[in-house]
Scaffold this active site. Structure first.
Site, PDB file in Angstrom:
ATOM      1  N   LYS A 183      31.262  43.882  37.813  1.00 45.11           N
ATOM      2  CA  LYS A 183      32.402  42.985  37.563  1.00 45.11           C
ATOM      3  C   LYS A 183      33.682  43.806  37.457  1.00 45.11           C
ATOM      4  CE  LYS A 183      34.263  41.355  33.789  1.00 45.11           C
ATOM      5  NZ  LYS A 183      35.693  41.368  34.118  1.00 45.11           N
ATOM      6  N   GLU A 257      32.244  54.399  28.457  1.00 42.77           N
ATOM      7  CA  GLU A 257      33.359  55.335  28.604  1.00 42.77           C
ATOM      8  C   GLU A 257      34.583  54.595  28.096  1.00 42.77           C
ATOM      9  OE1 GLU A 257      36.442  56.785  29.493  1.00 42.77           O
ATOM     10  OE2 GLU A 257      36.075  56.659  31.659  1.00 42.77           O
ATOM     11  N   CYS A 291      42.439  56.596  30.478  1.00 38.75           N
ATOM     12  CA  CYS A 291      41.737  56.749  29.206  1.00 38.75           C
ATOM     13  C   CYS A 291      41.825  58.188  28.703  1.00 38.75           C
ATOM     14  CB  CYS A 291      40.284  56.323  29.353  1.00 38.75           C
ATOM     15  SG  CYS A 291      39.523  56.996  30.834  1.00 38.75           S
ATOM     16  N   GLU A 388      45.651  54.169  20.724  1.00 38.90           N
ATOM     17  CA  GLU A 388      45.824  54.339  22.163  1.00 38.90           C
ATOM     18  C   GLU A 388      46.857  53.330  22.668  1.00 38.90           C
ATOM     19  OE1 GLU A 388      42.407  53.416  24.617  1.00 38.90           O
ATOM     20  OE2 GLU A 388      42.896  55.076  25.944  1.00 38.90           O
TER      21      GLU A 388
END
Lengths: 479, 329
Positions: A183, A257, A291, A388
Site C-alpha cells: 500500500k 523503519e 526519516c 521530528e
C-alpha cells in the site's frame, strides 16, 4: 538581450512523457480492478492541481489481494527456482531504467520533490535495489538465513520516497520468494501504480505483486489481515507503534523503519565547505522529508559562528520552486497536513526562544511551501530539538568536547542515523562506535546504496533493509 | 553587507598578514591551519553544480560573458609575429560578421610577442597578457625571472602571468614562494607609478591535492596577486571544475577577511561552451555574482572561443554553422 545578472531562465522537464489517467483502480492478481471503498483524489503539492482519482481498497479488496498473493506464492513464486525469479527482477530493474524519465517526472509531479532528485537519486537507486536483490535470488542458501520464504508480505510505505521505498520493500521480498501486497501512501500513489504497469510489462506472474491504494484504514486492514505472514512498514513512529500492537500475539514477522532526529556533528577541524554541503544535503534534501535527515546540527563552539555564517550564505543560494525545473533545489511540501505540522513546530520553536532564520526565497502563490529554515540557540530542552519536524527545519546546537557531542547526539528517543565531520580518522572511528544510530556517515550524509543495511535503534524501529541483512526479514531462517 | 571590493594592494595585504608572513614557521602554521578540503565532497559539489541547466536568455548572457572573459592564448615555440597579429585581430573582432559580438578580455603571449600584440591591439581595450618568470616550469634564478617580468612590462604588457616555484612549494618552503611573488609583483611596476596586473599560476596539476590548492591560493593572495590561475596549459590535468571551485572559495573567504577581491583564472582544457557555462555557474554560486566580470574571472583558452562563437550564432540564428564559418587563428 542580456542583463547584467546571471538569472537562470526556467528549464522545466517536459511533462509530456507521462500519461496520468483520470482514474486508477487497484492492482490485484495482475490486473487493475475497481475498489469498493470511497475513491480519493491525489494532487500535485506544488500547484494543488488534481492529478487523478484513485480507488480505495476496503476490507474485501484487501482480502482479495491477500488471497491473490497467497495463491501466487503457493502455486508459482515459492516453487520457482531462484535463478528464474532473478530474471523477473532483472527485467523489472531494466524497465525502471528504461522508463526512468517517466518515473522521475511522475514522482516529482505527485510528490513535489525536485526533478534533479527524482532523476538522480530516487529512480536510479530504486533500479539499483532490484538489480542488487536479483543477484541474491539464486544465492539465498549462502545468505546465512536459509532459502525458505515466509509467504505473503504486507508492506506499507510512506510518501517521502514513494518509488524508492517500494523498491526497498518489494525487491528483497520477491528475491526471497515471497509475494507482496503493498500500500503506497494516499498522497503519493501514482508511481506505485505505474510500477504495477511495469510488473505487467515484465510479465510477472499474476498475484506476485499486488498494489492497493487507500489511507490509514486500508493499511490497518492489510497489516491486520489474518493470512499475512510478514508486515513491513516505513513511516511515523506513532503508526509503527500501532502496528506493533496490532500484530502482537500473532506469528507475523515485523520490520519497522520509523522516525529519526539525527545529529549531524561538525568538529572544529572539519573540512568546512564540504561540511556545509553535508548540512544542507542532510536537512534540505527532499525538503527534509527524510526519516534519517540530519535535523540536529551539533557544531563545536569554536567554529559555530563561522559555520553559521557559511551555512546562511549557502542557504541563500538554494533555489526553491517548480519541482519540474531542472535547477530547483527545494521543492514543495508534500501535503497541507504536513505543512501545518512544520508550521506548528516552527512556531513552537520561536515561542520557546530559539532564533529563527529562513533563506530569503520567494514562495509560490499556490501549493504547499516552506522556506529552508534554521533555528539557532537551540538546547536539548526545546521541542524542535526532540520532535521530528519532517520538514526543511534545522535545529542548531553547540558542544565543547567529543564526549559532550556523543552525549547530546544520543540523548533522543530515536536512533536512525548520524553524521560526523572531522579530518581526524581516529575521531571518526571513536564517534561511530559511540553513537547509537543505525547509520553513521563520516564526512558525507544521506548516501544510500543497496549493498548497505539501513535501519534504526530505539524508537526508530527494528529490522534492517538493504544488503545481506535485508534478506533476514523475508526468510524463515532470518529470525 | 560584504565590505566593498577593492583591488588587492601589496601593501594592504602584506600589512594585514605581516605576522603570518614573518617566518617560514608562522606561514606554515597559518596555511596548515586553514580548513581542509575533503576531496570526495568537493568533487561531488562541483559535479552537482555542473548539472545546472542554463537555457535561452541565461545561455545568451553566459555566452557573451564567457567571450568577454577569454584570454585568447598562444604559447608555442612555433609562434610568429604573423600568428600573434592574427590572434590579436581575432581578439578584437571574434566574429567579423556580427558587430554585436563582444571582444575578448586579452591576448596571452610570450614576452617577446608583447610588442607585436600591443601594436595591433592599441587602445582597443583588449589587454596584452604575458607569461613570465621562466614559464612554464619556473626553473630559473630569481633575478632571471624578474628580468623576464620587467622585459614584458617594458614591452607594454598590461598583465603578467607568473608561475610559482612548485618545487619550493612542495618541499614546504612557503616563505620563498611568498617572497618570490612579492618580488615579481614589484617588478610589475611601471615608471609612471602604475603597475601591470599580476596573475599567479599554481600549476594545480603538479600541486595535486585540493589542500595544496587552497594553501597556494592564500599564499598568492597574501603576497598581493591580483589573480590566481590554475595552470600553464602545459601540464595535465590543467583546469578542472573542483580545483577552480576551491580557488573560488578561497577568494570569497579572502574578501570576507580583508575586504579585497582577487580574480580567478582557470586555464587549459576548457574547450566547449557547455564547459565554460559550468564554470560561470560555479562562479555565480560559489564566489558570488560580483565575480561575474572580466575584471574578476577569466578563461585561459584558445579553441574555446570558436566554440562559444558557434553556440552564439546558433542562439541568434537557430542554426549551427560549420567550423569553416569561423576564423581559425
Amino acid at each position: 538581450m542580456t542583463s547584467n545578472v546571471f538569472e537562470y531562465a526556467p528549464a522545466p522537464e517536459s511533462r509530456s512523457i507521462v500519461d496520468i489517467k483520470p482514474s486508477y483502480g487497484l492492482f490485484v492478481d495482475g490486473e487493475f480492478v475497481d475498489g469498493h471503498g470511497t475513491s480519493f483524489k491525489t494532487i500535485s503539492p506544488a500547484t494543488e492541481e488534481v492529478l487523478s482519482e484513485v480507488a480505495e481498497a476496503d476490507q474485501a479488496d484487501v482480502d482479495l489481494a491477500v488471497k491473490a498473493a497467497r495463491r501466487a506464492h503457493t502455486r508459482v513464486w515459492s516453487r520457482m527456482p531462484g535463478r528464474e525469479r532473478a530474471k523477473y527482477l532483472y527485467r523489472i530493474a531494466r524497465i525502471i531504467q528504461e522508463r526512468g524519465r517517466e518515473l522521475a517526472v511522475l514522482e516529482s509531479i505527485d510528490n513535489g520533490k525536485p526533478i534533479k532528485e527524482s532523476r538522480d537519486v530516487d529512480v536510479p537507486v530504486a533500479a539499483a535495489h532490484f538489480f542488487y536483490y536479483a543477484g541474491w535470488a539464486d544465492k539465498l542458501e549462502y545468505s546465512g538465513y536459509g532459502d525458505r520464504s515466509l509467504g505473503v508480505a504486507a508492506q506499507v510505505i510512506p510518501w517521502n520516497f514513494p518509488l524508492l521505498m517500494l523498491a526497498w520493500k518489494i525487491a528483497p521480498a520477491l528475491a526471497c520468494g515471497n509475494t507482496v501486497v503493498l500500500k503506497p501512501a494516499e498522497t503519493t500513489p501514482l508511481t506505485a501504480l505505474l510500477f504495477a504497469e511495469i510488473c505487467q510489462q515484465a510479465d510477472l506472474p499474476p498475484g506476485v505483486v499486488n498494489i492497493i491504494t487507500g489511507a490509514g484504514a486500508t493499511g490497518q486492514a492489510l497489516v491486520g489481515h489474518a493470512d499475512v505472514d510478514k508486515v513491513a512498514f516505513t513511516g511515523s513512529t506513532e503508526v509503527g507503534k500501532a502496528i506493533a500492537r496490532a500484530v502482537a500475539g500473532t506469528d507475523k514477522r515485523v520490520t519497522l523503519e520509523l522516525g529519526g532526529k539525527a545529529a549531524n556533528i561538525v568538529f572544529d577541524d572539519a573540512p568546512l565547505d564540504q561540511a556545509i554541503e553535508g548540512i544542507v544535503d542532510g536537512i534540505f534534501f527532499n525538503q527534509g522529508h527524510v526519516c534519517c535527515a540530519g535535523s540536529r546540527l551539533l557544531v563545536q563552539e569554536s567554529v559555530a559562528e563561522d559555520v553559521l555564517d557559511r551555512l546562511k550564505r549557502r542557504m541563500a543560494t538554494l533555489r526553491l520552486g517548480d519541482p519540474l525545473d531542472k535547477n530547483t533545489d527545494v521543492g514543495a511540501i508534500n501535503s497541507a497536513e504536513q505543512l501545518a505540522r512544520i508550521r506548528e513546530l516552527s512556531d513552537i520553536g520561536e515561542a520557546e526562544g530559539a532564533g529563527r532564520w529562513s533563506a530569503p526565497c520567494e514562495l509560490p502563490a499556490h501549493g504547499f511551501w516552506f522556506p529552508p529554515t534554521i533555528f539557532t540557540g537551540v538546547t536539548q530542552a526545546h521541542r524542535i530539538a526532540r520532535e521530528e519536524v519532517f520538514g526543511p527545519v534545522l535545529s542548531v546546537l553547540t558542544f565543547r568536547t567529543p564526549a559532550e557531542a556523543i552525549e547530546k547526539a544520543n540523548n533522543t528517543p530515536y536512533g536512525l542515523s548520524a553524521g560526523v565531520w572531522t579530518d581526524k580518522g581516529s575521531l571518526i572511528l571513536k564517534m561511530a562506535g559511540s553513537l547509537r544510530a543505525g547509520v553513521v556517515w563520516a564526512n558525507t550524509f544521506n548516501k544510500f546504496d543497496p549493498t548497505s543495511p539501513f535501519g534504526g535503534y530505539k524508537e526508530s524501529g527494528y529490522g534492517r533493509e538493504g544488503g545481506r541483512h535485508g534478506l533476514a526479514g523475508y526468510l524463515k531462517g532470518g529470525e | 553587507m560584504p565590505p566593498s571590493p577593492t583591488t588587492a594592494t601589496a601593501e594592504g595585504a602584506a600589512g594585514q598578514f605581516s605576522d603570518v608572513t614573518r617566518s617560514d614557521a608562522s606561514l606554515r602554521g597559518f596555511l596548515h591551519g586553514l580548513p581542509g578540503v575533503d576531496q570526495v565532497g568537493a568533487d561531488a559539489r562541483a559535479a552537482a553544480l555542473g548539472t545546472r541547466s542554463i537555457k535561452t536568455t541565461a545561455k545568451a548572457y553566459a555566452l557573451d560573458l564567457a567571450i568577454r572573459m577569454v584570454d585568447l592564448t598562444t604559447l608555442e615555440g612555433q609562434d610568429t609575429h604573423g600568428k600573434v597579429r592574427a590572434l590579436a585581430a581575432k581578439a578584437m573582432r571574434p566574429d567579423p560578421s556580427d558587430p554585436t559580438c563582444p571582444a575578448t578580455a586579452a591576448v596571452c603571449v610570450y614576452p617577446d610577442m608583447v610588442a607585436t600584440a600591443k601594436e595591433v591591439l592599441g587602445d582597443s581595450g583588449v589587454h596584452v597578457a604575458a607569461v613570465a618568470t621562466a614559464f612554464p616550469s619556473g626553473r630559473a634564478a630569481l633575478d632571471i625571472k624578474l628580468a623576464d617580468t620587467r622585459d614584458a612590462v617594458e614591452a607594454g604588457a598590461d598583465e603578467i602571468d607568473m608561475v610559482i616555484d612548485r618545487g619550493a612549494f612542495l618541499s614546504g618552503r612557503y616563505l620563498q614562494v611568498f617572497e618570490e611573488i612579492v618580488a615579481v609583483r614589484e617588478a610589475c611596476a611601471r615608471p609612471d607609478g602604475s603597475s601591470a596586473h599580476l596573475k599567479v599560476i599554481f600549476e594545480t596539476g603538479e600541486l595535486q591535492t585540493y589542500d595544496n590548492v587552497r594553501r597556494a591560493s592564500w599564499l598568492a593572495m597574501m603576497a598581493g596577486g591580483h589573480f590566481i590561475k590554475t595552470s600553464t596549459g602545459k601540464v595535465q590535468p590543467a583546469a578542472t571544475l573542483p580545483v577552480t571551485m576551491v580557488m573560488l572559495q578561497a577568494v570569497r573567504d579572502f574578501r570576507e577577511t580583508t575586504g579585497q577581491m582577487v580574480g580567478v583564472k582557470p586555464a587549459g582544457g576548457i574547450r566547449t561552451a557547455k564547459d565554460a557555462i559550468k564554470y560561470l555557474v560555479l562562479v555565480n554560486e560559489v564566489a558570488g555574482p560580483d565575480w561575474l566580470d572580466p575584471d574578476w574571472f577569466r578563461f585561459g583558452a584558445s579553441t574555446l572561443l570558436n566554440e562559444l562563437l558557434m553556440q552564439r550564432t546558433k542562439m541568434t540564428t537557430g542554426r549551427y554553422s560549420g567550423p569553416d564559418y569561423f576564423t581559425l587563428d
